[in-house]
Design an enzyme around this catalytic site. Sequence first.
Site, PDB file in Angstrom:
ATOM      1  CD  GLU A  60      27.788  -6.498  50.692  1.00  0.00           C
ATOM      2  OE1 GLU A  60      28.661  -7.086  50.254  1.00  0.00           O
ATOM      3  OE2 GLU A  60      27.028  -7.367  51.280  1.00  0.00           O
TER       4      GLU A  60
ATOM      5  CG  ASP B 259      32.423  -9.667  50.035  1.00  0.00           C
ATOM      6  OD1 ASP B 259      32.235 -10.382  49.298  1.00  0.00           O
ATOM      7  OD2 ASP B 259      31.307  -8.716  50.515  1.00  0.00           O
TER       8      ASP B 259
ATOM      9  NE  ARG C 209      22.884  -8.533  44.979  1.00  0.00           N
ATOM     10  CZ  ARG C 209      22.204  -9.773  45.052  1.00  0.00           C
ATOM     11  NH1 ARG C 209      21.319  -9.759  44.551  1.00  0.00           N
ATOM     12  NH2 ARG C 209      22.852 -10.981  45.402  1.00  0.00           N
TER      13      ARG C 209
ATOM     14  CG  ASP D 139      24.838 -10.211  54.012  1.00  0.00           C
ATOM     15  OD1 ASP D 139      25.988  -9.823  53.772  1.00  0.00           O
ATOM     16  OD2 ASP D 139      24.562 -11.750  54.192  1.00  0.00           O
TER      17      ASP D 139
ATOM     18  CE  LYS E 254      28.583 -11.453  55.099  1.00  0.00           C
ATOM     19  NZ  LYS E 254      27.940 -12.181  53.855  1.00  0.00           N
TER      20      LYS E 254
ATOM     21  CG  ASP F 219      29.414  -8.071  53.337  1.00  0.00           C
ATOM     22  OD1 ASP F 219      28.575  -7.434  54.113  1.00  0.00           O
ATOM     23  OD2 ASP F 219      28.818  -9.195  52.737  1.00  0.00           O
TER      24      ASP F 219
END
Length: 580
Positions: free
Chosen positions: A436, A374, A438, A434, A361, A354
């Site tokens: 993502e 992740d 969900r 970010d 990030k 991620d």
Amino acid sequence: MVATIVASLATSLLASSVSHSSATSSLFFTKLRPSSGLRFSFAGAPLCSRQAKFMAHTLARATLGLTQPANIEQPKISFAAKEIDVAEWKGDILAVGVTEKDMTKDENSKFQNSSLKKLDGLLGGLLSEASSEEDFTGKAGQTTVLRLPGLGSKRVGLIGLGQSASSPAAFRGLGEAVATTAKTAQASSVAIVLASSEGLSDESKLNTASAIASGTVLGIYEDNRYKSESKKPQLESVDILGLGSGPELEKKLKHAEDVSSAIIFGRELVNSPANVLTPAALAAEASKIASSYSDVLSANILTAEQCKELKMGSYLGVAAASANPPHFIHLCYKPPSGPIKAKLALVGKGLTFDSGGYNIKTGVGCSIELMKTDMGGSAAVLGAAKALGQIKPPGVEVHFIVASCENMISGTGMRPGDIVTASNGKTIEVNNTDAEGRLTLADALVYACNQGVEKIVDLATLTGACIVALGPSIAGVFTPSDDLAKEVFEASEVSGEKFWRMPLEESYWESMKSGVADMVNTGARPGGAITAALFLKQFVDEKVKWMHIDLAGPVWNDKKRVATGFGVATLVEWVLKNSS
């Protein structure tokens, strides 16, 4: 193994032809046969040079850096439960688990605990004398190992259990401490005994022995697959003394070994870097589990095109930027015989990397270098699948679901402000790329509900807010069902993993409303873990009991810089509780 599979796949692809459409070229898995292992199938017209170049780049990503994990076998330790006197046992280390109360001494500096008093007598008083000199008081984390004459063992070790020891976590810690001691001493045989075991019930003895065995296996294992050199552990046998013997206990020890093996598998998945563990590689690992236990497990790996047919726009929106195509993983466990009384689903977040997408990030604390973790939710789910494939519980059907992909940045990627449509028809305004995980879980939860299950537990490294709330060792639990919460917390009492139930405050949903879509994917900063859970709730059928577990904290041991395998043991125990 994973890298080898993908590397050979890339070679065979460039030498053959694949099917393709005007929009994309899709990699897909054929149905697995137990005898043939993992197979891939390609068919159709030749690729044009541009498409071939793109596909070669796609598959080569899995061998970026020329890294291939070494094929290191998990530790094989022979466990036995024995009812013999410690004086009769012969081996390298006799490890005694002691509480602070056990270490109490009289006015003559002699042990008051009957077991330690007897052991000290056999050693001519040297044990009490040495423990005083070492300032050993039985505190949790304390260990002292002494080479003393007078017994069949070469060394005697005292392992501190703290003020009291009654939980699985404490006895698992004892096993881990013994494993560390054995590694340091290069011991091949160890016996473990408790200074105070008289008050334990028969069931407590079974659970205590199981926790000790599990801790020993997990403690002896080191993930050295990516190191150029590694030492093989010397420990071969562990005898557990004073907790009973017989077939029931032996079965419990076998159960502990099966679950520990699955936890190690989960750790290895999370530890694997994103240049090795791509979505395709994760799908291959899942398929390998199904192939290994084909009598009870089947695998169905959906391609991007198949996900498009199911209208998984939320999941595919996240995957759109990556050169590595998404793979939607669905394993199904069915018992070898008998009626099915419960249908369950375990859903795991499967972001193999991620970057944050366009909301990349950045800055101190963003931990982008740890975003290989992740997919920790999917590791727990697939680890549970591996364990249940070995245990084969009756009366329960279990679906293991992972929407695997990467969240990257490219011209084809999802942008802030885009609106995606999930497979249940609900629309989502993406105000943060970010958030993502969900989005992928939304379609995975809809898919799980469509399998006709009665209960769903999803696990995800979903929010930093949950780490802020509960720290690095405790997972947050969100569910509207008190019954389901009770089941999972009872399972966690056996596993020793830590969970805390969090509120699902419906009034917080106000911050998740969009002016142009059904919802946004992130709300206000306060209560971020709660609003994330409320978002997921929109994609679960009201008739289905559902729980969301945010394991962003306990998935990773920051001190040791390795994965923990968190969640596997609790999921296995929960499924067993639902088994007939």
